[in-house]
Motif scaffolding. Structure first.
Motif, PDB file in Angstrom:
ATOM      1  N   ALA A  88       8.512  29.270 -37.160  1.00  0.00           N
ATOM      2  CA  ALA A  88       8.987  30.649 -37.299  1.00  0.00           C
ATOM      3  C   ALA A  88       8.582  31.492 -36.092  1.00  0.00           C
ATOM      4  CB  ALA A  88       8.444  31.268 -38.580  1.00  0.00           C
ATOM      5  N   ALA A  89       7.336  31.338 -35.643  1.00  0.00           N
ATOM      6  CA  ALA A  89       6.872  32.105 -34.489  1.00  0.00           C
ATOM      7  C   ALA A  89       7.639  31.725 -33.225  1.00  0.00           C
ATOM      8  CB  ALA A  89       5.375  31.895 -34.282  1.00  0.00           C
ATOM      9  N   ARG A  95      14.417  35.079 -30.823  1.00  0.00           N
ATOM     10  CA  ARG A  95      15.436  35.834 -31.536  1.00  0.00           C
ATOM     11  C   ARG A  95      15.043  37.247 -31.950  1.00  0.00           C
ATOM     12  NH1 ARG A  95      17.006  30.926 -35.751  1.00  0.00           N
ATOM     13  NH2 ARG A  95      17.942  29.524 -34.190  1.00  0.00           N
ATOM     14  N   MET A  96      13.800  37.613 -31.794  1.00  0.00           N
ATOM     15  CA  MET A  96      13.346  38.915 -32.293  1.00  0.00           C
ATOM     16  C   MET A  96      14.119  40.062 -31.647  1.00  0.00           C
ATOM     17  SD  MET A  96       9.469  40.435 -32.416  1.00  0.00           S
ATOM     18  CE  MET A  96       9.057  39.691 -33.992  1.00  0.00           C
ATOM     19  N   THR A  97      14.589  40.986 -32.485  1.00  0.00           N
ATOM     20  CA  THR A  97      15.286  42.171 -31.990  1.00  0.00           C
ATOM     21  C   THR A  97      14.277  43.242 -31.578  1.00  0.00           C
ATOM     22  OG1 THR A  97      15.387  43.224 -34.162  1.00  0.00           O
ATOM     23  CG2 THR A  97      17.176  41.685 -33.600  1.00  0.00           C
ATOM     24  N   GLN A  98      14.763  44.269 -30.907  1.00  0.00           N
ATOM     25  CA  GLN A  98      13.879  45.362 -30.508  1.00  0.00           C
ATOM     26  C   GLN A  98      13.291  46.065 -31.725  1.00  0.00           C
ATOM     27  OE1 GLN A  98      16.014  47.959 -27.843  1.00  0.00           O
ATOM     28  NE2 GLN A  98      15.596  46.691 -26.054  1.00  0.00           N
ATOM     29  N   PHE A 133       2.327  40.928 -41.635  1.00  0.00           N
ATOM     30  CA  PHE A 133       2.432  40.307 -40.312  1.00  0.00           C
ATOM     31  C   PHE A 133       3.226  39.007 -40.388  1.00  0.00           C
ATOM     32  CE2 PHE A 133       0.841  37.141 -37.304  1.00  0.00           C
ATOM     33  CZ  PHE A 133       1.096  37.774 -36.095  1.00  0.00           C
ATOM     34  N   HIS A 134       2.828  38.133 -41.288  1.00  0.00           N
ATOM     35  CA  HIS A 134       3.496  36.836 -41.382  1.00  0.00           C
ATOM     36  C   HIS A 134       4.932  36.989 -41.873  1.00  0.00           C
ATOM     37  CE1 HIS A 134       0.188  34.128 -40.340  1.00  0.00           C
ATOM     38  NE2 HIS A 134      -0.593  35.065 -40.859  1.00  0.00           N
ATOM     39  N   GLY A 135       5.166  37.957 -42.756  1.00  0.00           N
ATOM     40  CA  GLY A 135       6.517  38.201 -43.214  1.00  0.00           C
ATOM     41  C   GLY A 135       7.416  38.693 -42.093  1.00  0.00           C
ATOM     42  N   ALA A 136       6.894  39.562 -41.238  1.00  0.00           N
ATOM     43  CA  ALA A 136       7.682  40.093 -40.119  1.00  0.00           C
ATOM     44  C   ALA A 136       8.034  38.996 -39.123  1.00  0.00           C
ATOM     45  CB  ALA A 136       6.920  41.213 -39.425  1.00  0.00           C
ATOM     46  N   VAL A 137       7.080  38.116 -38.843  1.00  0.00           N
ATOM     47  CA  VAL A 137       7.350  37.010 -37.920  1.00  0.00           C
ATOM     48  C   VAL A 137       8.384  36.063 -38.523  1.00  0.00           C
ATOM     49  CG1 VAL A 137       6.365  34.984 -36.769  1.00  0.00           C
ATOM     50  CG2 VAL A 137       5.087  37.138 -36.815  1.00  0.00           C
ATOM     51  N   ALA A 138       8.222  35.733 -39.797  1.00  0.00           N
ATOM     52  CA  ALA A 138       9.161  34.821 -40.447  1.00  0.00           C
ATOM     53  C   ALA A 138      10.576  35.401 -40.456  1.00  0.00           C
ATOM     54  CB  ALA A 138       8.698  34.521 -41.869  1.00  0.00           C
ATOM     55  N   THR A 139      10.694  36.678 -40.796  1.00  0.00           N
ATOM     56  CA  THR A 139      12.012  37.319 -40.824  1.00  0.00           C
ATOM     57  C   THR A 139      12.654  37.309 -39.445  1.00  0.00           C
ATOM     58  OG1 THR A 139      11.351  38.750 -42.657  1.00  0.00           O
ATOM     59  CG2 THR A 139      13.246  39.454 -41.335  1.00  0.00           C
ATOM     60  N   SER A 141      12.478  35.129 -37.291  1.00  0.00           N
ATOM     61  CA  SER A 141      12.972  33.797 -36.932  1.00  0.00           C
ATOM     62  C   SER A 141      14.479  33.705 -37.098  1.00  0.00           C
ATOM     63  CB  SER A 141      12.296  32.719 -37.789  1.00  0.00           C
ATOM     64  OG  SER A 141      12.829  32.718 -39.121  1.00  0.00           O
ATOM     65  N   GLY A 142      15.044  34.594 -37.925  1.00  0.00           N
ATOM     66  CA  GLY A 142      16.478  34.599 -38.152  1.00  0.00           C
ATOM     67  C   GLY A 142      16.972  33.455 -39.007  1.00  0.00           C
ATOM     68  N   ASN A 143      16.053  32.773 -39.692  1.00  0.00           N
ATOM     69  CA  ASN A 143      16.428  31.619 -40.524  1.00  0.00           C
ATOM     70  C   ASN A 143      15.959  31.869 -41.956  1.00  0.00           C
ATOM     71  OD1 ASN A 143      16.474  29.084 -41.879  1.00  0.00           O
ATOM     72  ND2 ASN A 143      16.452  28.023 -39.916  1.00  0.00           N
ATOM     73  N   PRO A 144      16.850  32.318 -42.850  1.00  0.00           N
ATOM     74  CA  PRO A 144      16.431  32.656 -44.212  1.00  0.00           C
ATOM     75  C   PRO A 144      15.906  31.469 -45.006  1.00  0.00           C
ATOM     76  CG  PRO A 144      18.828  32.725 -44.000  1.00  0.00           C
ATOM     77  CD  PRO A 144      18.281  32.601 -42.621  1.00  0.00           C
TER      78      PRO A 144
END
Length: 216
Positions: A88-89, A95-98, A133-139, A141-144
């Motif tokens: 995920a990280a 893929r992380m958006t601004q 923190f972990h939820g934000a990184v996982a999200t 990732s762009g992979n539900p």
């Protein structure tokens, strides 16, 4: 009925996330019916879903009990969980958006402020920041599908991660590592973000044994 089933499932998962349900706790059908105002049918449907996900076990004379891992199970789950979190990280670094980066920065700053202002105090409060923190990184990732796999695995170990923050210095260390991971993600360093996240979520075997004993 489907609505009741989903609501009850979400309520139980929320109790696990918040630490109101812990490894070895019994999920009593009568108690669930009284507390949530639902019939036995949605309760049994939810228990089947929780058992399929590995979050509960059916034990003789006890009924449904929240999953409580052995040492071997803990280490096996942790091995998989570290790979998922690392993946995920790594994907987040690509893929992380601004907007997601701004959110992650805000969470990391909250973790750092907690460590600086409260030290080892309020470990439960810090744990909620850790979840964010972990939820934000996982999200990011762009992979539900990956997000759901991480959530399911995390809930099997959640009580132990929470207990870890009772150890002196662990909150400060975690906040520092959150900053390191975030900076690697912001720098689009996929390999570095993945490796550092994997190391961040790992426990050594001695620590695992201590945590299992503490929650035994």
């Amino acid at each position: 009925m489907a609505g009741q089933t989903e609501q009850l499932l979400n309520a139980i998962l929320a109790d696990i996330d918040a630490g109101r349900l812990n490894p070895g706790d019994v999920l009593d059908e009568a108690g669930l019916a009284t507390r949530h105002g639902v019939s036995r049918t949605p309760i049994r449907e939810v228990l089947i879903q929780l058992e399929t996900a590995g979050l509960i076990r059916r034990l003789p004379r006890k009924g449904a009990v929240l999953f409580k891992p052995t040492l071997e199970e803990f280490l096996a789950i942790l091995e998989v969980h570290a790979q998922l979190e690392g993946q995920a990280a790594g994907l987040a670094a690509r893929r992380m958006t601004q907007a997601q980066a701004a959110e992650l920065e805000q969470i990391v700053q909250a973790c750092e402020a907690h460590a600086a202002q409260k030290g080892d105090g309020d470990p439960n409060g810090y744990y909620q920041l850790n979840l964010q923190f972990h939820g934000a990184v996982a999200t990011a990732s762009g992979n539900p599908f990956l997000v759901e796999m991480i959530k399911t695995n995390a809930r099997k170990l959640m009580a132990y991660y929470r207990a870890r923050y009772q150890y002196p210095g662990s909150i400060a260390q975690s906040a520092t590592e959150h900053r390191e991971i975030a900076e690697l993600i912001f720098a689009h360093d996929r390999a570095g973000a993945a490796a550092t996240m994997m190391q961040h979520v790992q426990f050594d075997q001695v620590t695992v044994m201590d945590l299992l004993a503490a929650l035994g």
